[in-house]
Design an enzyme around this catalytic site. Structure first.
Site, PDB file in Angstrom:
ATOM      1  N   GLY A 188      -5.795  14.644  -8.702  1.00  0.00           N
ATOM      2  CA  GLY A 188      -4.891  14.101  -7.690  1.00  0.00           C
ATOM      3  C   GLY A 188      -5.476  12.910  -6.962  1.00  0.00           C
ATOM      4  CB  ALA A 276      -6.747  16.890  -3.819  1.00  0.00           C
ATOM      5  CB  VAL A 277      -1.971  18.578  -7.126  1.00  0.00           C
ATOM      6  CG1 VAL A 277      -2.967  18.254  -8.230  1.00  0.00           C
ATOM      7  CG2 VAL A 277      -1.933  20.081  -6.854  1.00  0.00           C
ATOM      8  N   GLY A 278      -1.512  18.051  -3.575  1.00  0.00           N
ATOM      9  CA  GLY A 278      -0.478  18.114  -2.555  1.00  0.00           C
ATOM     10  C   GLY A 278      -0.461  19.442  -1.817  1.00  0.00           C
ATOM     11  CG  HIS A 451     -10.831 -16.725  17.258  1.00  0.00           C
ATOM     12  ND1 HIS A 451     -10.727 -16.539  15.898  1.00  0.00           N
ATOM     13  CD2 HIS A 451     -11.914 -17.527  17.456  1.00  0.00           C
ATOM     14  CE1 HIS A 451     -11.699 -17.199  15.297  1.00  0.00           C
ATOM     15  NE2 HIS A 451     -12.431 -17.814  16.231  1.00  0.00           N
TER      16      HIS A 451
END
Length: 474
Positions: A188, A276-278, A451
């Site tokens: 994943g 770790a696929v959801g 800046h």
């Protein structure tokens, strides 16, 4: 007779504990029911986010970044160090200390705001009653005028790669390795996989990420995803796309991962495998029969735009409902519901929720991608600017990445802002504020930016929308 409250919250994660505190602030008698146990086996508020997600992962990302800079980045500043070492146990201990500090902090906030806390599993019964099962098995029933379901989510487990908490791990396991694995496989290429893969890569692991989709970070703007992938690969993370996994076998002290890509069947041998696929909604066992609360095909609690379930006095928020599974989204929903219950206006704009991936470089965005706008037939114009042309980024030695601004072609209204680079997790909120106030690219372009700062990249990208960036050829 069961004890009566104005509000019962089931779940002590970012959606639940925040909603409980806000309800108590509004004068409502509130109790939070939460079942999470910490590493020490004691009740711990904060849910996945605080205990095994957002906070501990950021602690370890920061530790690994410091080590990586010492080994590779500081030499450009004239700083050298010999024989530097990473003590993984100290790094993990620091992470655990931070988690404990913040979990205790929620307890203190509950006491200060007079929120009651019951440690145990909450189940919604009919008529806004909640059965609380303590960790010792004892049960009690409480009732309220309103119940907020904030049960969160749990990792998705693959049938062929079951978690054993030693060789095949979820996000919690990947936060507690005793040493740096020589070879780490990750199934994943999403937020969890990339963040935790980054931690262990910086410390010396050979990291291979295997992703089934053919595109990298498919939900991210294509230009940003392209830059991010290039930078991750420069760091030594191997990313395999269009690779479908079919089996993970533990053999001795190794994991053999079988997958197929366009070239056929292959095997990846690693020492640890992170799946770790959801995540999926943590709705199992949450609802008794007869409550009237409905689940969708993904197990999420069905709610309307205001997080109401359609059952009188029953609401649901956070990861267990539609929308992105993000801690800050859940917290805002918890607050909104508490305010609605108290008779005040409450609303969450899902179109302006910021997303962040805390890798190096970071990835952050809000709003729509070019691909989404094309699919929806919305006319747009874009402007982008690289951090390599920003003085502060060069001085920091953080030149990777860019900012991209997307505006409506006719009205100039901001439709999406996408970033990859140093500190973009902070920079993205300028875009969130502008979009909440229905701002335009012209508005961002006319705001004076200090800046030298990294925020000048946002300014220049907004100018570039109308081809008037100052510090690059348009």
């Amino acid at each position: 007779m069961s004890e009566q409250y104005d509000v019962i919250v089931i779940g002590g994660g970012p959606a639940g504990y925040v909603g409980a505190i806000r309800a108590a602030q509004l004068g409502l008698k509130t109790v939070c029911v939460d079942a999470f146990l910490g590493k020490d086996g004691k009740p711990a508020l904060g849910g996945t986010c605080l205990n095994i997600g957002c906070i501990p992962s950021k602690a370890m990302l920061d530790s690994s970044k410091q080590f990586h800079n010492l080994m590779h980045g500081f030499k450009d500043h004239g700083i050298s160090a010999d024989n530097a070492k990473m003590d993984v146990s100290v790094m993990v201990g620091r992470k655990d200390k931070i988690v404990k500090q913040f979990s205790g902090g929620i307890n203190a906030l509950f006491k200060a705001n007079k929120v009651s806390y019951l440690a145990g599993f909450g189940k919604l019964l009919p008529n806004r009653q909640v059965e609380v099962t303590a960790h010792d098995g004892s049960k009690q029933t409480i009732a309220a005028t309103n119940v907020i379901l904030a049960a969160g989510s749990v990792p998705i487990e693959l049938p062929f790669a079951k978690f054993d908490n030693r060789f095949i791990v979820d996000n919690a396991g990947a936060l507690d390795f005793a040493s740096v694995p020589k070879r780490l496989g990750v199934i994943g290429a999403g937020v969890v996989g990339l963040e935790l893969g980054s931690v262990w890569r910086r410390l010396g692991a050979e990291v291979t990420v295997v992703e089934a989709l053919p595109e990298f970070l498919a939900t991210v703007d294509t230009d940003v995803a392209r830059v991010a992938k290039r930078e991750f690969e420069k760091q030594g993370i191997k990313i395999l796309l269009g690779a479908t996994c079919s089996n993970a076998a533990i053999k001795g002290e190794e994991v053999h991962l079988r997958f197929a890509d366009k070239d056929g069947e292959k095997t990846l041998v690693v020492d640890k495998l992170l799946v770790a696929v959801g995540r999926r909604a943590n709705s199992s066992g949450l609802l008794a029969d007869g409550t009237g609360v409905k689940l969708d095909e993904r197990g999420r609690i069905q709610v309307d735009a205001h997080c109401w379930t359609g059952v009188e006095g029953v609401w649901a928020v956070g990861d267990c409902v539609r929308g992105p599974m993000l801690a800050h989204k859940g917290s805002e929903e918890g607050i909104a519901v508490a305010e609605i219950i108290a008779g005040k206006p409450g609303h969450v704009n899902l179109d302006t929720i910021p997303w962040v991936i805390y890798t190096e470089p970071e990835v952050a965005w809000v709003g729509k991608t070019e691909a989404q706008l094309k699919a929806e037939g919305i006319p747009y114009k874009t402007g982008s600017f690289p951090f390599a042309a920003i003085g502060r980024a060069v001085a920091m030695n953080e030149t990777a990445g860019m900012v991209k601004v997307i505006a409506h072609a006719d009205t100039d209204r901001l439709l999406g802002v996408h970033m990859v680079g140093a500190c973009v997790s902070e920079l993205v909120h300028e875009a969130v504020v502008a979009m909440e106030f229905h701002g335009s690219a012209e508005d961002l372009a006319r705001i004076c930016h200090a800046h030298p700062t990294l925020s000048e990249a946002v300014h220049e990208a907004a100018l570039a929308v109308d081809k008037r960036a100052i510090h690059k050829v348009n």
